[in-house]
Design a protein around this motif. Structure first.
Motif, PDB file in Angstrom:
ATOM      1  N   LEU A 192       0.196  -3.328 -11.932  1.00  0.00           N
ATOM      2  CA  LEU A 192       0.586  -1.701 -11.391  1.00  0.00           C
ATOM      3  C   LEU A 192       0.609  -1.751 -10.182  1.00  0.00           C
ATOM      4  O   LEU A 192       1.767  -1.177  -9.263  1.00  0.00           O
ATOM      5  CB  LEU A 192      -0.618  -0.836 -11.885  1.00  0.00           C
ATOM      6  CG  LEU A 192      -0.107   0.561 -11.715  1.00  0.00           C
ATOM      7  CD1 LEU A 192       1.207   0.873 -12.444  1.00  0.00           C
ATOM      8  CD2 LEU A 192      -1.477   1.435 -12.162  1.00  0.00           C
ATOM      9  N   LEU A 193      -0.468  -2.478  -9.398  1.00  0.00           N
ATOM     10  CA  LEU A 193      -0.155  -2.007  -7.811  1.00  0.00           C
ATOM     11  C   LEU A 193       1.115  -2.774  -7.350  1.00  0.00           C
ATOM     12  O   LEU A 193       1.811  -2.209  -6.328  1.00  0.00           O
ATOM     13  CB  LEU A 193      -1.498  -2.887  -7.058  1.00  0.00           C
ATOM     14  CG  LEU A 193      -1.523  -3.294  -5.577  1.00  0.00           C
ATOM     15  CD1 LEU A 193      -1.566  -1.732  -4.991  1.00  0.00           C
ATOM     16  CD2 LEU A 193      -2.699  -3.996  -5.196  1.00  0.00           C
ATOM     17  N   GLY A 224       9.367  -2.374   2.862  1.00  0.00           N
ATOM     18  CA  GLY A 224       9.718  -1.135   2.987  1.00  0.00           C
ATOM     19  C   GLY A 224       8.617  -0.092   3.268  1.00  0.00           C
ATOM     20  O   GLY A 224       8.838   1.013   3.931  1.00  0.00           O
ATOM     21  N   MET A 225       7.537  -0.331   2.556  1.00  0.00           N
ATOM     22  CA  MET A 225       6.329   0.385   2.709  1.00  0.00           C
ATOM     23  C   MET A 225       5.911   0.709   4.112  1.00  0.00           C
ATOM     24  O   MET A 225       5.030   1.449   4.491  1.00  0.00           O
ATOM     25  CB  MET A 225       5.232   0.026   1.897  1.00  0.00           C
ATOM     26  CG  MET A 225       5.252   0.121   0.287  1.00  0.00           C
ATOM     27  SD  MET A 225       5.370   1.998   0.236  1.00  0.00           S
ATOM     28  CE  MET A 225       3.428   2.289   0.247  1.00  0.00           C
ATOM     29  N   ALA A 226       6.355   0.085   5.183  1.00  0.00           N
ATOM     30  CA  ALA A 226       5.858   0.012   6.348  1.00  0.00           C
ATOM     31  C   ALA A 226       6.349   1.321   7.022  1.00  0.00           C
ATOM     32  O   ALA A 226       5.820   2.057   8.006  1.00  0.00           O
ATOM     33  CB  ALA A 226       6.700  -1.125   7.186  1.00  0.00           C
ATOM     34  N   ALA A 227       7.336   1.871   6.592  1.00  0.00           N
ATOM     35  CA  ALA A 227       7.870   3.263   6.730  1.00  0.00           C
ATOM     36  C   ALA A 227       7.097   4.495   6.356  1.00  0.00           C
ATOM     37  O   ALA A 227       6.955   5.351   7.086  1.00  0.00           O
ATOM     38  CB  ALA A 227       9.286   3.574   6.301  1.00  0.00           C
ATOM     39  N   HIS A 231      10.725  -9.642   3.725  1.00  0.00           N
ATOM     40  CA  HIS A 231      10.707  -9.827   2.161  1.00  0.00           C
ATOM     41  C   HIS A 231      10.565  -8.440   1.406  1.00  0.00           C
ATOM     42  O   HIS A 231       9.722  -7.822   1.759  1.00  0.00           O
ATOM     43  CB  HIS A 231       9.152 -10.480   1.758  1.00  0.00           C
ATOM     44  CG  HIS A 231       8.930 -11.935   2.492  1.00  0.00           C
ATOM     45  ND1 HIS A 231       9.795 -12.943   2.037  1.00  0.00           N
ATOM     46  CD2 HIS A 231       8.010 -12.246   3.589  1.00  0.00           C
ATOM     47  CE1 HIS A 231       9.444 -14.004   2.858  1.00  0.00           C
ATOM     48  NE2 HIS A 231       8.477 -13.648   3.724  1.00  0.00           N
ATOM     49  N   PHE A 232      11.730  -8.457   0.894  1.00  0.00           N
ATOM     50  CA  PHE A 232      12.292  -6.751   0.520  1.00  0.00           C
ATOM     51  C   PHE A 232      11.626  -7.086  -0.974  1.00  0.00           C
ATOM     52  O   PHE A 232      11.876  -7.755  -1.789  1.00  0.00           O
ATOM     53  CB  PHE A 232      13.537  -6.594   0.775  1.00  0.00           C
ATOM     54  CG  PHE A 232      13.959  -6.491   1.830  1.00  0.00           C
ATOM     55  CD1 PHE A 232      14.017  -5.568   2.937  1.00  0.00           C
ATOM     56  CD2 PHE A 232      14.856  -7.828   2.457  1.00  0.00           C
ATOM     57  CE1 PHE A 232      14.108  -5.405   4.098  1.00  0.00           C
ATOM     58  CE2 PHE A 232      14.992  -8.001   3.785  1.00  0.00           C
ATOM     59  CZ  PHE A 232      14.829  -6.563   4.566  1.00  0.00           C
ATOM     60  N   ALA A 279       6.210  -2.043  -4.711  1.00  0.00           N
ATOM     61  CA  ALA A 279       7.670  -2.744  -4.688  1.00  0.00           C
ATOM     62  C   ALA A 279       8.629  -1.511  -4.743  1.00  0.00           C
ATOM     63  O   ALA A 279       9.607  -1.364  -3.913  1.00  0.00           O
ATOM     64  CB  ALA A 279       7.940  -3.679  -5.505  1.00  0.00           C
ATOM     65  N   PHE A 280       8.448  -0.583  -5.617  1.00  0.00           N
ATOM     66  CA  PHE A 280       9.203   0.469  -6.048  1.00  0.00           C
ATOM     67  C   PHE A 280       9.360   1.553  -4.942  1.00  0.00           C
ATOM     68  O   PHE A 280      10.510   1.785  -4.291  1.00  0.00           O
ATOM     69  CB  PHE A 280       8.916   0.824  -7.209  1.00  0.00           C
ATOM     70  CG  PHE A 280       9.714   2.349  -7.677  1.00  0.00           C
ATOM     71  CD1 PHE A 280      11.006   1.991  -8.149  1.00  0.00           C
ATOM     72  CD2 PHE A 280       9.227   3.583  -7.588  1.00  0.00           C
ATOM     73  CE1 PHE A 280      11.892   3.036  -8.504  1.00  0.00           C
ATOM     74  CE2 PHE A 280      10.172   4.537  -7.952  1.00  0.00           C
ATOM     75  CZ  PHE A 280      11.319   4.620  -8.425  1.00  0.00           C
ATOM     76  N   ALA A 281       8.157   1.806  -4.505  1.00  0.00           N
ATOM     77  CA  ALA A 281       7.995   2.614  -3.074  1.00  0.00           C
ATOM     78  C   ALA A 281       8.547   2.145  -2.076  1.00  0.00           C
ATOM     79  O   ALA A 281       9.200   2.747  -1.175  1.00  0.00           O
ATOM     80  CB  ALA A 281       6.399   3.282  -2.805  1.00  0.00           C
ATOM     81  N   GLY A 282       8.492   0.839  -1.797  1.00  0.00           N
ATOM     82  CA  GLY A 282       9.085   0.200  -0.634  1.00  0.00           C
ATOM     83  C   GLY A 282      10.518  -0.033  -0.824  1.00  0.00           C
ATOM     84  O   GLY A 282      11.391   0.247   0.137  1.00  0.00           O
TER      85      GLY A 282
END
Length: 524
Positions: free
Chosen positions: A203-204, A157-160, A152-153, A209-212
């Motif tokens: 906001l969270l 991506g935050m896993a990185a 689920h993109f 999502a943006f950082a991911g």
């Protein structure tokens, strides 16, 4: 009272359902934070009541998410159904203890800290308990909450940056903010208060999502693509270990390997124990077949068995190993599995569970390895470094990160999921294993006897995914996208910070209590 117990049971059951392999559960993943809402509807409760609700929540969640254990124990362990169900309930009850502590701990902190701090504190508490569940008693890290974000993109991506641990933190934090929002709407109905919580939730999610999204960008090609062959033999578990079927099984892998070679594969991967003999001391009747394996014209990484000497009455024990055959007629490196599966590859507490020993066969008394190994593979025009892992080991993020720090070109997971049958387990194991690619910024190759096999690129793309119970080879031109990730550099920093926060709050609890009592005495 009955209704108050039914709600945690229902919420836990729904969360367990999200771990199952259904199109509906995949579509409803975004509801995972909502299941924590019942916790935010109670302000005060005794420790016993709150722990009991959390226990019921965890019991329902784990029984629904781990019900495949019954199939495995009945069909492959030949355990009576009532004992298999009891075993599932027993394991689920153990794991529910952590949920009980989470629920009661959150209620406890509600009375000690400002309301705005409760969601992150609850997320930290869940993170700590989930971490200890993967450590205590050799650990059982199956179905971390964060694995629900697989596929689920861009949230994945935050896993990185944070690892899967951070994904779990995010879900509980989002659930806490949402739960507080619903609680305020029900209790106060104030537009100003609900607006602030609603904006916090938006906001969270937006920032995450943006950082991911950014974390999945900017990968560079380190070396030219390499064509690899994944060989999925689909050998039935009840035939794999029979002497009459050994040659036929290995011949099947050799035939599929020839197909991959005809498509240009320069490196082959066979699953866990695809060569089900002691690789350096095979039975005489199988020696010609093993020689054929050694003589394949390209390097081969395969699962097999090893043997070591022991000081007990038998004098030896089997090991679960991965071996690299060089493509020039010899084996050059081997790796011994370090983290064995309890009750599958060894019997913990034999004085208590020794009666299970006859049900596990030769795989139930294995010995573990002590260190990781990097395979140096010569593919003709380049040298590749592979970090091998065997099945269950890939569920331990720190174990994989340890080897990732040594700079491998690929992570390799050899597995045999035939034990699980047509259940949810292979899908759960597949998605948890592949998360290691995103965490460490290194492509991960996974090959399993009955599936699921495939490749996970560090940007989240899944290549060459196979189906369950199919006999096939998959030849992929694998790009070598790699990048150093924050998680690879700093490891379980979310867990460490969460643990520090919880310890500080617990240490300060007496001071908070004293302050409350002092203020009560000064009230006229």
């Amino acid at each position: 009272m009955k209704n108050s117990l039914f709600i945690p049971l229902l919420a836990g059951t729904f969360l367990g359902f999200l771990f199952q392999n259904h199109s509906l559960s995949h579509a409803l993943w975004w509801l995972s934070p909502v299941v924590f809402s019942p916790l935010w509807q109670e302000e005060r409760s005794s420790f016993g009541k709150s722990f009991g609700k959390g226990f019921l929540f965890g019991l329902a969640m784990n029984m629904a998410g781990l019900f495949w254990l019954v199939t495995t124990m009945v069909h492959y362990g030949h355990i009576p159904v009532f004992l298999a169900v009891f075993g599932d309930v027993l394991l689920s009850a153990y794991m529910a203890l952590y949920s009980g502590v989470f629920w009661s701990g959150t209620i406890y902190f509600r009375e000690k800290i400002p309301v705005w701090a409760l969601p992150p504190v609850a997320a930290a508490l869940w993170t700590v308990l989930e971490g200890f569940r993967g450590i205590l008693f050799t650990g059982f890290p199956w179905n971390p909450l964060g694995s629900l974000l697989f596929g689920h993109f861009p949230f994945l991506g935050m896993a990185a940056l944070t690892g899967t641990t951070g994904l779990s933190f995010f879900i509980v934090l989002a659930g806490g903010i949402l739960g507080e929002l619903l609680h305020r709407i029900r209790k106060e109905g104030s537009f100003r208060t609900t607006l602030s919580w609603g904006l916090s939730f938006g906001l969270l999610v937006s920032v995450w999502a943006f950082a991911g999204h950014l974390a999945l960008q900017g990968f560079t090609e380190k070396k030219p693509p390499v064509p690899i062959g994944l060989i999925q033999g689909n050998i039935p578990q009840d035939q794999k270990w029979t002497a009459a079927f050994l040659k036929q099984a290995v011949d099947g892998y050799l035939d599929l390997s020839q197909k991959a070679l005809s498509k240009g594969a320069k490196l082959l991967f066979w699953p866990e124990t695809a060569l089900p003999v002691v690789w350096n001391a095979p039975p005489t009747a199988l020696l010609p077949t093993v020689k054929q394996v050694e003589s394949l014209p390209v390097p081969l990484v395969t699962g097999t068995l090893g043997v070591i000497r022991t000081r007990d009455e038998t004098g030896y024990a089997f090991t679960n190993e991965a071996v690299l055959f060089s493509g020039t007629g010899k084996a050059v490196q081997s790796y011994r599995k370090r983290h064995l599966v309890p009750f599958g590859e060894y019997i913990p507490l034999p004085w208590l569970f020794g009666w299970l020993r006859p049900m596990t066969g030769i795989t139930g008394d294995m010995r573990s390895g002590t260190k990781g190994v990097l395979f140096d593979v010569f593919t003709g025009d380049q040298i590749l470094r592979l970090a091998p892992f065997i099945c269950y080991e890939a569920l331990y993020p720190s174990l994989v990160r340890e080897m990732s720090l040594k700079g491998p070109d690929f992570l390799v997971v050899l597995s045999d999921d035939a034990w699980f049958g047509a259940s949810d387990a292979p899908y759960q194991l597949f998605r948890q294993s592949l998360l290691r690619a995103i965490e460490n910024g290194i492509p991960l190759i996974r090959v399993a006897n009955t599936g699921l096999s495939g490749v996970m690129e560090p940007d989240g793309s899944v290549l060459g995914k196979t189906s369950l119970f199919t006999r096939q080879e998959v030849t992929i031109s694998l790009h070598q996208k790699r990048r150093t990730t924050f998680y690879r550099l700093h490891g379980e920093w979310v867990f460490r910070l969460s643990l520090l926060a919880i310890l500080c709050l617990l240490a300060g609890a007496p001071l908070l209590r004293a302050t409350e009592q002092s203020s009560e005495r000064t009230v006229p």
